[in-house]
Design a protein around this motif. Structure first.
Motif, PDB file in Angstrom:
ATOM      1  N   ASP A  13      23.100  -8.532 -40.077  1.00 26.59           N
ATOM      2  CA  ASP A  13      21.835  -9.261 -40.202  1.00 26.59           C
ATOM      3  C   ASP A  13      21.875 -10.603 -39.468  1.00 26.59           C
ATOM      4  O   ASP A  13      21.225 -11.566 -39.860  1.00 26.59           O
ATOM      5  N   SER A  14      22.675 -10.640 -38.368  1.00 26.31           N
ATOM      6  CA  SER A  14      22.745 -11.808 -37.470  1.00 26.31           C
ATOM      7  C   SER A  14      23.221 -13.079 -38.165  1.00 26.31           C
ATOM      8  O   SER A  14      22.837 -14.180 -37.793  1.00 26.31           O
ATOM      9  N   MET A  15      24.011 -12.926 -39.188  1.00 22.38           N
ATOM     10  CA  MET A  15      24.674 -14.069 -39.811  1.00 22.38           C
ATOM     11  C   MET A  15      26.101 -14.145 -39.268  1.00 22.38           C
ATOM     12  O   MET A  15      26.756 -13.119 -39.068  1.00 22.38           O
ATOM     13  N   THR A  16      26.551 -15.358 -39.022  1.00 20.02           N
ATOM     14  CA  THR A  16      27.869 -15.566 -38.408  1.00 20.02           C
ATOM     15  C   THR A  16      28.843 -16.171 -39.408  1.00 20.02           C
ATOM     16  O   THR A  16      28.525 -17.146 -40.095  1.00 20.02           O
ATOM     17  N   GLY A  46      32.973 -22.261 -24.459  1.00 19.78           N
ATOM     18  CA  GLY A  46      31.947 -21.711 -25.348  1.00 19.78           C
ATOM     19  C   GLY A  46      30.580 -21.696 -24.700  1.00 19.78           C
ATOM     20  O   GLY A  46      29.800 -20.745 -24.881  1.00 19.78           O
ATOM     21  N   SER A  47      30.265 -22.726 -23.930  1.00 16.65           N
ATOM     22  CA  SER A  47      28.972 -22.774 -23.232  1.00 16.65           C
ATOM     23  C   SER A  47      28.858 -21.638 -22.224  1.00 16.65           C
ATOM     24  O   SER A  47      27.787 -21.041 -22.063  1.00 16.65           O
ATOM     25  N   VAL A  48      29.947 -21.336 -21.556  1.00 16.57           N
ATOM     26  CA  VAL A  48      29.937 -20.229 -20.597  1.00 16.57           C
ATOM     27  C   VAL A  48      29.714 -18.897 -21.324  1.00 16.57           C
ATOM     28  O   VAL A  48      28.924 -18.054 -20.875  1.00 16.57           O
ATOM     29  N   PHE A  49      30.412 -18.716 -22.446  1.00 18.96           N
ATOM     30  CA  PHE A  49      30.213 -17.480 -23.217  1.00 18.96           C
ATOM     31  C   PHE A  49      28.748 -17.321 -23.616  1.00 18.96           C
ATOM     32  O   PHE A  49      28.169 -16.236 -23.504  1.00 18.96           O
ATOM     33  N   GLU A  50      28.167 -18.402 -24.070  1.00 18.93           N
ATOM     34  CA  GLU A  50      26.760 -18.355 -24.487  1.00 18.93           C
ATOM     35  C   GLU A  50      25.861 -17.998 -23.305  1.00 18.93           C
ATOM     36  O   GLU A  50      24.970 -17.155 -23.404  1.00 18.93           O
ATOM     37  N   ALA A  51      26.090 -18.671 -22.174  1.00 17.68           N
ATOM     38  CA  ALA A  51      25.243 -18.461 -21.001  1.00 17.68           C
ATOM     39  C   ALA A  51      25.380 -17.047 -20.447  1.00 17.68           C
ATOM     40  O   ALA A  51      24.410 -16.480 -19.923  1.00 17.68           O
ATOM     41  N   CYS A  52      26.562 -16.465 -20.573  1.00 16.81           N
ATOM     42  CA  CYS A  52      26.808 -15.135 -20.014  1.00 16.81           C
ATOM     43  C   CYS A  52      26.605 -14.019 -21.030  1.00 16.81           C
ATOM     44  O   CYS A  52      26.867 -12.848 -20.721  1.00 16.81           O
ATOM     45  N   GLY A  53      26.197 -14.377 -22.245  1.00 14.34           N
ATOM     46  CA  GLY A  53      25.979 -13.356 -23.255  1.00 14.34           C
ATOM     47  C   GLY A  53      27.254 -12.708 -23.739  1.00 14.34           C
ATOM     48  O   GLY A  53      27.285 -11.507 -24.050  1.00 14.34           O
ATOM     49  N   GLY A  94      24.938 -21.592 -28.632  1.00 16.17           N
ATOM     50  CA  GLY A  94      25.843 -22.739 -28.550  1.00 16.17           C
ATOM     51  C   GLY A  94      26.615 -23.034 -29.811  1.00 16.17           C
ATOM     52  O   GLY A  94      27.178 -24.127 -29.939  1.00 16.17           O
ATOM     53  N   LEU A  95      26.678 -22.116 -30.752  1.00 14.99           N
ATOM     54  CA  LEU A  95      27.338 -22.383 -32.032  1.00 14.99           C
ATOM     55  C   LEU A  95      28.825 -22.700 -31.848  1.00 14.99           C
ATOM     56  O   LEU A  95      29.346 -23.691 -32.366  1.00 14.99           O
ATOM     57  N   PHE A  96      29.524 -21.866 -31.093  1.00 18.02           N
ATOM     58  CA  PHE A  96      30.955 -22.072 -30.857  1.00 18.02           C
ATOM     59  C   PHE A  96      31.180 -23.373 -30.076  1.00 18.02           C
ATOM     60  O   PHE A  96      32.086 -24.160 -30.389  1.00 18.02           O
ATOM     61  N   ALA A  97      30.336 -23.620 -29.062  1.00 18.62           N
ATOM     62  CA  ALA A  97      30.492 -24.818 -28.236  1.00 18.62           C
ATOM     63  C   ALA A  97      30.296 -26.080 -29.065  1.00 18.62           C
ATOM     64  O   ALA A  97      31.060 -27.050 -28.949  1.00 18.62           O
TER      65      ALA A  97
END
Length: 874
Positions: free
Chosen positions: A727-730, A815-822, A701-704
């Motif tokens: 290393d999974s840093m955004t 953004g929530s949709v992107f997160e939910a759908c990977g 949910g970072l973008f959302a």
């Protein structure tokens, strides 16, 4: 002296009078629906109110009292619409002020009780004269006064006390009312073509007609507009145009009052569609009913505006100049100057030499000392427009005159505006007549098509004005070197000329422009350039809006379509002028920067040669080298940067400038990973926005959450770039503008943004909902949500285009949709066109590859639709 009938004794009749007003209004509405002329209806409504007021006066005010009941303002003119103000004046003898206080208070109270809510004042004759002498609004109301009942001598005494020989002589009155009109026009942007016009106060509105009537009444003691025909100020045709225009506006106003149930003079989006239906317009294949309704309105006020201009100039000559008009100064055989204004040498000039209908505008350009055209000559132009026919247009001398107007070093904008105002432009270019007063029912195009076209031409001219060189320096520099500015003006004149027709308006307009250019003596090359500019006038805007202009392949494709640097120069100038003329409030530093970036990148591509495109690897290596140079000579810093960059993918270098690479790299290297998230803001950037950089661990949910908070803070997100390293840093970078379309520079505001983002991103489970309300106008645009996907194989990603109604919390929902759908988001281009969102998202799978599975894309599309339905449209 006291009332024989205290108001509480009249309370039983309150209901009866309320009912009488209600049934009277219902009867008016029924007759309106049956097509009874609105002029008859407003007079009948005035008479109904007259009878009620007189009856109540007789019941409450003692017979023979030294007082008079007077209608003033619009009610005094007997122009009473359903919810118009009922303005009354009670004239009293000075000796009767105190004795009549009680009865008059009872009268006014009763008027409110029955639902009239009058505007009222109680004054002596002396008070009227004193107040009127210092207040132009009061004297205006009083000169329209009408005795309803009571002592006639008091009324006549008031009329004598405010006569022109005592207060406000007609020259002072005219000057004050003229200044008042200019101020009012300025308040409404000096244009009649607002999206939600005020039919009373806008230029060309009812107030302009009243202005004419007030001056005529004050100076000529005219009782009706037709008296101006008798005085030689109007022809019968002009009077008919004035009366018919007023009647049309009255019909709209009458319907507005009925629809809203109150005094409403604004044609808001809330009412336009309903009124279009009531006026029996229906949707056509190319024009909505509401667009046809509004085009009729705009054409009406444009014609009224023309008449207002002409009449006020005639009044000025008759009232202010009188016998002081100077002798004529010859210009040529057809034209002369008189007191600073251009006029024909005799009334037969246009009949003998129709080409003079164009020559008049060329003379205004070549004689900048002229203030304008004399009203008598404006009338002659209007009366002889019919001479501009096919034979006229085929005349080589007329064509040469038109091109000479476009080739003048000054005055082109003013000339074309006058040509449009006097109806000459639409007569000479028949296709232009179709776009006069034509609106587009959206929130992006804030002007009618003809007004937008003229604003575009004004913007083109501004490139050549020495005093404005700092406004758009690149445009000024390019305009100084392009070979033929008239080609640019022709392209601007024709770019939207086919709006409202069936088919692609750019292609249809290009054909019109090509034919017109050839008929006007342009070479095949020049005519082809004009036609190409018209056909491609949206190419640059669409490219920066929908494509990733940091991608060399996008730039290469754009440069290939343009073909050469000359076309690029012309297209850039046209695009900037078009963007600023479509909706000046939407033009901002971000859009300016995007267009400049595409121009420079395309110019470099053309200089390299279209057969020698720049490869991505070459571009990335060049940016890395420049970034290292900016970092300085410290070997340790350079080594640390290069080590960090090993974990970044190509997008970091492809879509960031060397300056951005250095800034973000230094922030990441200095960051304390135990104290994340890191939020830093740069108020001004070369991209034209305020950059917000966020460095933190990748999380759900970072973008959302980020976009929801930015939305809540009232920031417009123009672009977003998201990079997740090995290393999974955004690393997230957002380009934002404040609500006014400006970069955020206030230190307190910047601190507020930073603190809010740090707080919401540090919260592991925030419940953040955007509380910002949607603008009122948006609910009137039922924009369908559309989602489409295209493959960007070269960059191993998928491009998702989302078109929908703008609303608070939109990006957070996506953004929530992107997160939910990977779905991983790498880049986004955010564009809002009026009420419509046209956003582009560059997305990949979690592994950073293009999404090729049709089922996954179908699922993503369905989820976008489902989530957006939850975002309220209010």
């Amino acid at each position: 002296m006291s009332s024989a009938n205290p108001v509480h004794h009249l309370s039983p009749i309150i209901g009866r009078y309320r009912e009488r007003l209600r049934t009277g209004a219902a009867a008016l509405f029924e007759r309106f629906d049956h097509g009874i002329p609105v002029t008859e209806l407003v007079e009948d409504h005035s008479r109904l109110i007259d009878r009620i007021l007189c009856e109540l006066w007789e019941q409450i005010v003692p017979a023979g009292a030294p007082a008079a009941l007077v209608a003033v303002g619009g009610y005094g003119r007997q122009e009473l619409h359903p919810a118009s103000d009922v303005d009354i004046l009670v004239l009293v003898d000075p000796q009767a002020v105190a004795p009549l206080a009680g009865p008059l208070e009872e009268l006014i109270t009763l008027l409110f009780d029955i639902g009239l809510q009058p505007g009222h004042s109680v004054r002596t004759v002396a008070e009227c004269a004193s107040i009127a002498a210092s207040d132009i609004t009061v004297i205006t109301n009083l000169i329209e006064s009408r005795l309803l009942t009571g002592e006639a001598e008091l009324f006549e005494a008031m009329r004598r006390a405010i006569a022109p020989e005592r207060v406000w002589p007609s020259d002072a009155f005219f000057s004050a009312k003229h200044r008042e009109q200019e101020a009012r026009w300025h308040k409404y942007g000096d244009t009649a073509y607002n999206l939600e016009p005020n039919i009373k106060e806008n230029p060309g509105g009812l107030r302009d007609i009243q202005m004419i009537a007030w001056v005529a009444k004050r100076h000529f003691a005219a009782e009706t507009l037709h008296d101006l025909v008798d005085h030689g100020f109007l022809t019968e045709d002009e009077h008919r145009t004035l009366v018919e225009g007023q009647a049309h506006l009255w019909r709209i106003r009458f319907a507005l009052h009925r629809l809203t149930g109150r005094r409403e003079d604004r044609l808001l989006f809330d009412y336009q569609r309903t009124l279009a239906q009531q006026f029996r317009y229906s949707d056509g294949p190319n024009n909505l009913a509401v667009e046809q309704f509004m085009q009729r309105y705009y054409r009406t006020v444009m014609e009224l505006n023309r008449l207002n201009e002409m009449l006020l100039q005639l009044f000025e000559e008759a009232i202010l100049l009188r016998d002081r008009l100077g002798p004529p100064v010859p210009i040529n055989r057809r034209f002369q100057c008189r007191s600073g204004y251009l006029e024909v040498t005799d009334d037969g000039v246009f009949r003998r030499s129709p080409r003079a209908l164009l020559e008049v505008f060329l003379i205004l350009q070549t004689h900048p000392e002229l203030q304008g055209v004399r009203a008598s000559t404006i009338r002659l132009i209007r009366e002889h427009r019919h001479l501009i026919d096919d034979t006229f247009r085929a005349d080589l001398r007329a064509r040469s005159l038109f091109m000479e107007i476009l080739r003048q070093p000054i005055g082109i904008n003013r000339a074309l505006r006058r040509m449009n105002r006097y109806g000459v432009l639409a007569a000479y270019i028949p296709a232009f007549a179709n776009i006069v007063g034509r609106m587009q029912y959206d929130l992006f195009h804030v002007y009618t098509v003809d007004e937008h076209t003229l604003f575009l031409l004004r913007n083109l001219r501004r490139y050549t004005v020495p005093e404005l060189t700092d406004e758009l320096p690149l445009c000024t520099a390019i305009a100084q070197k392009i070979p033929k500015l008239e080609l640019l003006y022709l392209a601007g004149l024709f770019h939207d000329i086919a709006k409202g027709r069936q088919g692609d308006h750019s292609q249809l307009g290009a054909r019109e422009a090509l034919e017109f250019s050839r008929l006007h003596g342009l070479s095949d090359f020049d005519a082809g350039l004009v036609a190409w500019l018209v056909e491609k006038h949206l190419l640059m805007s669409i490219t920066v809006q929908r494509k990733d202009i940091g991608d060399p392949q996008v730039v290469q494709a754009f440069a290939a379509e343009v073909g050469d640097s000359t076309r690029l120069d012309y297209l850039y100038l046209l695009t900037v002028a078009d963007s600023r003329a479509t909706n000046p409030k939407r033009w901002n530093s971000w859009r300016d920067a995007l267009l400049r970036e595409l121009y420079h990148n395309a110019r470099r591509a053309l200089l390299r040669g279209l057969d020698n495109p720049q490869a991505q690897d070459e571009l990335i290596e060049g940016k890395r080298s420049e970034a290292l140079r900016l970092l300085g000579q410290d070997d340790q810093d350079r080594a640390a940067c290069q080590a960090l960059w090993q974990g970044f993918n190509r997008d970091f270098f492809l879509h960031n400038s060397p300056d951005e690479i250095v800034w973000q790299t230094r922030l990441v290297l200095a960051a304390d990973r135990q104290a994340l998230p890191l939020v830093r803001i740069r108020p001004q950037t070369a991209r034209g926005g305020t950059e917000i950089f966020i460095y933190t661990r990748d999380s759900q949910g970072l973008f959302a959450r980020t976009t929801a908070m930015l939305d809540q803070l009232g920031l417009n997100i123009m672009g977003a770039r998201i990079l997740t390293n090995d290393d999974s840093m955004t690393l997230s970078s957002y380009q934002v503008l404040d609500q006014g379309g400006t970069q955020v520079e206030d230190e307190a505001r910047l601190a507020e943004i930073q603190n809010a983002l740090e707080s919401v991103l540090a919260d592991a489970d925030p419940s953040l909902e955007v509380a910002r309300r949607m603008p009122r106008q948006y609910k009137h645009f039922p924009i369908e949500t559309r989602v489409s996907f295209t493959a960007d194989e070269a960059n191993r990603r998928t491009v998702m285009r989302l078109t929908t109604l703008d609303r608070p919390g939109l990006l957070a929902a996506v953004g929530s949709v992107f997160e939910a759908c990977g779905i991983r988001l790498s880049n986004a281009k955010i564009a809002t066109i009026g009420a419509e969102v046209d956003d582009i998202f560059f997305i990949t799978s979690p592994e950073g590859t293009q999404i090729t599975c049709e089922e996954a894309l179908d699922c993503l599309q369905q989820e976008i639709h489902r989530h957006l339905e939850r975002v309220p449209r209010h």
